[in-house]
Design a protein around this motif. Structure first.
Motif, PDB file in Angstrom:
ATOM      1  N   GLU A 371       0.850  -1.205   0.000  1.00  0.00           N
ATOM      2  CA  GLU A 371       0.000   0.000   0.000  1.00  0.00           C
ATOM      3  C   GLU A 371       0.870   1.233   0.000  1.00  0.00           C
ATOM      4  OE1 GLU A 371      -2.926  -0.034   3.049  1.00  0.00           O
ATOM      5  OE2 GLU A 371      -3.736  -1.908   2.318  1.00  0.00           O
ATOM      6  N   THR A 372       1.091   1.790  -1.162  1.00  0.00           N
ATOM      7  CA  THR A 372       1.996   2.932  -1.228  1.00  0.00           C
ATOM      8  C   THR A 372       1.255   4.240  -1.380  1.00  0.00           C
ATOM      9  OG1 THR A 372       2.224   2.453  -3.544  1.00  0.00           O
ATOM     10  CG2 THR A 372       3.988   1.681  -2.095  1.00  0.00           C
ATOM     11  N   GLU A 373       0.096   4.218  -2.018  1.00  0.00           N
ATOM     12  CA  GLU A 373      -0.601   5.481  -2.264  1.00  0.00           C
ATOM     13  C   GLU A 373      -2.030   5.396  -1.775  1.00  0.00           C
ATOM     14  OE1 GLU A 373      -0.052   7.139  -6.171  1.00  0.00           O
ATOM     15  OE2 GLU A 373       1.906   6.183  -6.332  1.00  0.00           O
ATOM     16  N   GLU A 374      -2.550   6.553  -1.381  1.00  0.00           N
ATOM     17  CA  GLU A 374      -3.944   6.635  -0.919  1.00  0.00           C
ATOM     18  C   GLU A 374      -4.904   6.180  -2.018  1.00  0.00           C
ATOM     19  OE1 GLU A 374      -6.059   8.093   1.823  1.00  0.00           O
ATOM     20  OE2 GLU A 374      -4.321   7.010   2.614  1.00  0.00           O
ATOM     21  N   PRO A 375      -5.887   5.358  -1.685  1.00  0.00           N
ATOM     22  CA  PRO A 375      -6.840   4.975  -2.731  1.00  0.00           C
ATOM     23  C   PRO A 375      -7.797   6.120  -3.059  1.00  0.00           C
ATOM     24  CG  PRO A 375      -7.420   3.973  -0.634  1.00  0.00           C
ATOM     25  CD  PRO A 375      -6.154   4.731  -0.403  1.00  0.00           C
ATOM     26  N   PHE A 376      -8.418   6.054  -4.228  1.00  0.00           N
ATOM     27  CA  PHE A 376      -9.423   7.043  -4.629  1.00  0.00           C
ATOM     28  C   PHE A 376     -10.787   6.368  -4.658  1.00  0.00           C
ATOM     29  CE2 PHE A 376      -5.551   8.656  -6.438  1.00  0.00           C
ATOM     30  CZ  PHE A 376      -5.669  10.029  -6.303  1.00  0.00           C
ATOM     31  N   LEU A 377     -11.815   7.132  -4.246  1.00  0.00           N
ATOM     32  CA  LEU A 377     -13.187   6.633  -4.355  1.00  0.00           C
ATOM     33  C   LEU A 377     -13.883   7.465  -5.418  1.00  0.00           C
ATOM     34  CD1 LEU A 377     -13.958   6.336  -0.579  1.00  0.00           C
ATOM     35  CD2 LEU A 377     -14.285   4.498  -2.194  1.00  0.00           C
ATOM     36  N   VAL A 378     -14.443   6.803  -6.431  1.00  0.00           N
ATOM     37  CA  VAL A 378     -15.122   7.578  -7.480  1.00  0.00           C
ATOM     38  C   VAL A 378     -16.594   7.224  -7.561  1.00  0.00           C
ATOM     39  CG1 VAL A 378     -13.068   7.979  -8.883  1.00  0.00           C
ATOM     40  CG2 VAL A 378     -14.435   5.932  -9.299  1.00  0.00           C
ATOM     41  N   LEU A 379     -17.397   8.241  -7.798  1.00  0.00           N
ATOM     42  CA  LEU A 379     -18.839   8.036  -7.944  1.00  0.00           C
ATOM     43  C   LEU A 379     -19.195   7.868  -9.428  1.00  0.00           C
ATOM     44  CD1 LEU A 379     -21.743   8.042  -6.921  1.00  0.00           C
ATOM     45  CD2 LEU A 379     -21.635  10.517  -6.724  1.00  0.00           C
ATOM     46  N   ASN A 380     -18.490   8.538 -10.310  1.00  0.00           N
ATOM     47  CA  ASN A 380     -18.735   8.414 -11.751  1.00  0.00           C
ATOM     48  C   ASN A 380     -17.818   7.370 -12.384  1.00  0.00           C
ATOM     49  OD1 ASN A 380     -20.857  10.073 -12.284  1.00  0.00           O
ATOM     50  ND2 ASN A 380     -19.667  11.749 -13.147  1.00  0.00           N
ATOM     51  N   GLU A 381     -16.530   7.699 -12.440  1.00  0.00           N
ATOM     52  CA  GLU A 381     -15.624   6.815 -13.173  1.00  0.00           C
ATOM     53  C   GLU A 381     -14.164   7.132 -12.910  1.00  0.00           C
ATOM     54  OE1 GLU A 381     -15.539  10.243 -14.482  1.00  0.00           O
ATOM     55  OE2 GLU A 381     -17.159   9.565 -15.757  1.00  0.00           O
ATOM     56  N   VAL A 382     -13.323   6.135 -13.236  1.00  0.00           N
ATOM     57  CA  VAL A 382     -11.882   6.390 -13.340  1.00  0.00           C
ATOM     58  C   VAL A 382     -11.560   6.247 -14.825  1.00  0.00           C
ATOM     59  CG1 VAL A 382     -11.392   3.976 -12.667  1.00  0.00           C
ATOM     60  CG2 VAL A 382      -9.548   5.637 -12.688  1.00  0.00           C
ATOM     61  N   THR A 383     -10.789   7.205 -15.336  1.00  0.00           N
ATOM     62  CA  THR A 383     -10.430   7.201 -16.756  1.00  0.00           C
ATOM     63  C   THR A 383      -8.925   7.015 -16.888  1.00  0.00           C
ATOM     64  OG1 THR A 383     -12.187   8.800 -17.114  1.00  0.00           O
ATOM     65  CG2 THR A 383     -10.602   8.572 -18.875  1.00  0.00           C
ATOM     66  N   ILE A 384      -8.519   6.115 -17.770  1.00  0.00           N
ATOM     67  CA  ILE A 384      -7.088   5.951 -18.039  1.00  0.00           C
ATOM     68  C   ILE A 384      -6.915   6.347 -19.500  1.00  0.00           C
ATOM     69  CG2 ILE A 384      -5.094   4.382 -17.977  1.00  0.00           C
ATOM     70  CD1 ILE A 384      -8.063   3.086 -16.322  1.00  0.00           C
TER      71      ILE A 384
END
Ligand SMILES: NC(=O)c1ccc[n+]([C@@H]2O[C@H](COP(=O)([O-])OP(=O)(O)OC[C@H]3O[C@@H](n4cnc5c(N)ncnc54)[C@H](O)[C@@H]3O)[C@@H](O)[C@H]2O)c1
Ligand SMILES: Nc1ncnc2c1ncn2[C@@H]1O[C@H](COP(=O)(O)OP(=O)(O)OP(=O)(O)O)[C@@H](O)[C@H]1O
Length: 537
Positions: A371-384
């Protein structure tokens, strides 16, 4: 042809045979024999050309050398892919174990809360942690009764932080309004239950209950504290905020929290607003869900996304007022705010439990630190996507441990069903009712004719990897914000988060959803065909 050439050619032929033989053996043997064959070709080419040497023979040798190189790369690639797959399997197991532990922790906290609040007397009870533990067994019976009729607010409003809470947090939690969630559908009586979805009896599997019925929220004690979040730089929002704060305080006797920026604006309006509460630094935001019974948003969908992003764990019910241009998640009209809030505060209200995605970036350079980075919580989407790069994005996608596909195009959207009407829709994804649990897998401008969007089940973990042969890095963004660079070897893990966003409905989740696509998108709007004209006889 000179004897030496003949020897070399013969030895090369022999090497080729050994290559094909060893292909059926393991990867390292493959690499070794391929290495030898390549060496033989090198030697052949390094010899001084004999006068009159056939040019075709040189071309042929070079072609063989290329083939040998390609075969060696394939064998090496296979070995490294196997090692990588093993590494990801290990990480996936770690992630699963971690999730199970988190769920266990949450269940433990839920039981503690349910015993103190919901099941003992549904009122304000003050108890130390030890006392809670002692009461655990004696209250098990009453807890079961509560569980059978729905979900208590405390089951939704528990997270990691509450485990290590100070007494102050515990007291705050005791002051929160208690509510209960229950499932119902047309034609059935009031309280429905959270049942098993299938039953199995005498060898027959039948669907017992659908899990996605309309959810209803009923207050068990009166809400006392409201947080108002507003879109910045909007005059209409500022005017509405002033009226709403005044009404909530003077008529409803509620505590009102706002963001520091909004408090300053209110005080500039009148010093009478000094009863409005706020926070000094961002660390206090992590405890907001313990203090706040209800969140009101004034703005568009972006303000609902903003509100959700403030809660890294459980989210209190949100009442979204529409002061934007579209408003797929904002069903309430500001002109009728008093009537709307009256009915919400009175309850019961229909709510949509909007699923969120938990996204974690895993760096190749930090493979061993999980676990190196804080996780993100998304309501819509994650885009790569490819960010500013003009090269094609190259993304390897896995679902749990299965390879899904390689995205070559502008990028990929992993969307919730709430986000299905946002970016994913623009990229050709399907619109999905927000109460349907699932992860939408939508490519952005794929450079292939056959790449159709997918919808994956809620329980999977999706892993997106930037392969080492990618020409450029990729960029991840979360609900259109917080861009993160994904370099070669980095990965993004995405699974369903345990904390949904409960948003109040104007009518119910289906009616609100259909209205939003009709009003917002003019979905399937067409002039009705006239009656006069040719007809089937
Ligand atoms: N091509 C596109 O359609 C595109 C491109 C980038 C971002 N977006 C969306 O914008 C969102 C961020 O919104 P913002 O308001 O902070 O930025 P913003 O101010 O740029 O607004 C983006 C638009 O997307 C709409 N939107 C947001 N969430 C929606 C939803 N769930 N359903 C339907 N429409 C929705 C908003 O109403 C707004 O009109 C991202 O999560 C992404 O989904 C869309
Ligand atoms: N309280 C806030 N603090 C900081 N930024 C915010 C806040 N509320 C909203 N925003 C940001 O402001 C932007 C616009 O907000 P919003 O979408 O609500 O308004 P809009 O663009 O006018 O409405 P619509 O999206 O319907 O067109 C979004 O990017 C959102 O993240």
């Amino acid at each position: 042809m000179s004897p030496s050439k003949l020897d070399s050619t013969a030895s090369f032929g022999h090497e080729e045979a050994s290559v094909s033989r060893s292909r059926s053996e393991n990867g390292s043997a493959d690499s070794l024999s391929l290495f030898h064959s390549e060496k033989a070709v090198e030697e052949l080419l390094q010899q001084t050309p004999v006068a009159g040497m056939d040019e075709h023979l040189i071309e042929f040798s070079e072609a063989l050398r290329t083939v040998a190189k390609a075969l060696r790369r394939a064998a090496e690639g296979k070995a490294s892919a196997q090692a990588e797959a093993a590494e990801w399997k290990r990480r996936y197991e770690l992630e699963r174990t971690r999730n199970i532990q988190m769920e266990r922790k949450a269940r433990m906290a839920e039981r503690l809360s349910a015993e103190t609040k919901g099941c003992i007397d549904c009122g304000r009870v003050k108890n130390s942690d030890n006392q809670l533990m002692q009461q655990n067994e004696s209250n098990e019976h009453s807890e079961k009764i509560c569980m059978n009729n729905g979900i208590w607010s405390h089951e939704v409003l528990c997270d990691r932080e509450s485990d290590s809470n100070s007494n102050a947090d515990l007291n705050n939690m005791m002051n929160k309004a208690s509510f209960k969630l229950s499932w119902w559908c047309n034609g059935e009586n009031g309280d429905q239950h959270k049942h098993d979805i299938v039953s199995f009896e005498k060898g027959d599997i039948t669907t017992a209950e659908r899990s996605s019925k309309q959810i209803s929220l009923k207050w068990e004690s009166d809400p006392q504290t409201v947080l108002i979040l507003t879109k910045p730089n909007s005059v209409s929002v500022r005017i509405l905020c002033i009226q709403m704060v005044r009404w909530l305080k003077e008529k409803k006797k509620l505590n009102v929290y706002v963001e520091p920026r909004v408090r300053t604006e209110l005080l500039a309006e009148s010093s009478n607003f000094n009863y409005v509460q706020t926070w000094k630094d961002d660390s206090e935001i992590t405890h907001l869900h313990i203090k706040v019974d209800l969140v009101i948003t004034l703005g568009g969908d972006g303000t609902v996304l903003w509100a959700a992003s403030m809660f890294k764990g459980p989210v209190p019910p949100i009442v979204p007022f529409s002061l934007g241009s579209l408003g797929f998640m904002t069903p309430f009209h500001s002109e009728h705010f008093k009537e709307c809030l009256d009915s919400v505060l009175r309850g019961p209200i229909s709510i949509t439990l909007r699923h969120r995605l938990l996204c974690r970036v895993v760096r190749d350079a930090a493979k061993n630190e999980y676990e190196t980075e804080e996780p993100f919580l998304v309501l819509n989407e994650v885009t790569i996507d490819r960010g500013i790069s003009s090269y094609l994005t190259n993304l390897e996608c896995y679902c749990d441990n299965s390879f899904v596909t390689c995205v070559q195009g502008d990028g990929l959207i992993l969307s919730t069903t709430s986000g299905s009407t946002a970016y994913s829709l623009a990229a050709g994804g399907s619109m999905v009712h927000p109460q349907v649990p699932g992860i939408l897998f939508t490519p952005i401008c794929p450079h292939s004719l056959s790449f159709r969007p997918l919808i994956l089940p809620e329980h999977v973990t999706v892993r997106i990897v930037v392969p080492f042969n990618s020409r450029s890095p990729a960029w991840a963004s979360f609900d259109g914000k917080d861009r993160k660079l994904l370099a070669a070897g980095d990965a993004l893990l995405c699974s369903m988060a345990p904390w949904p966003v409960p948003t109040a409905c104007q009518v119910d989740s289906t009616n609100d959803f259909l209205r939003s696509i009709h009003d917002g998108l003019h979905w399937n709007l067409r002039k009705t065909q006239s009656f006069d004209g040719p007809r089937e006889t």
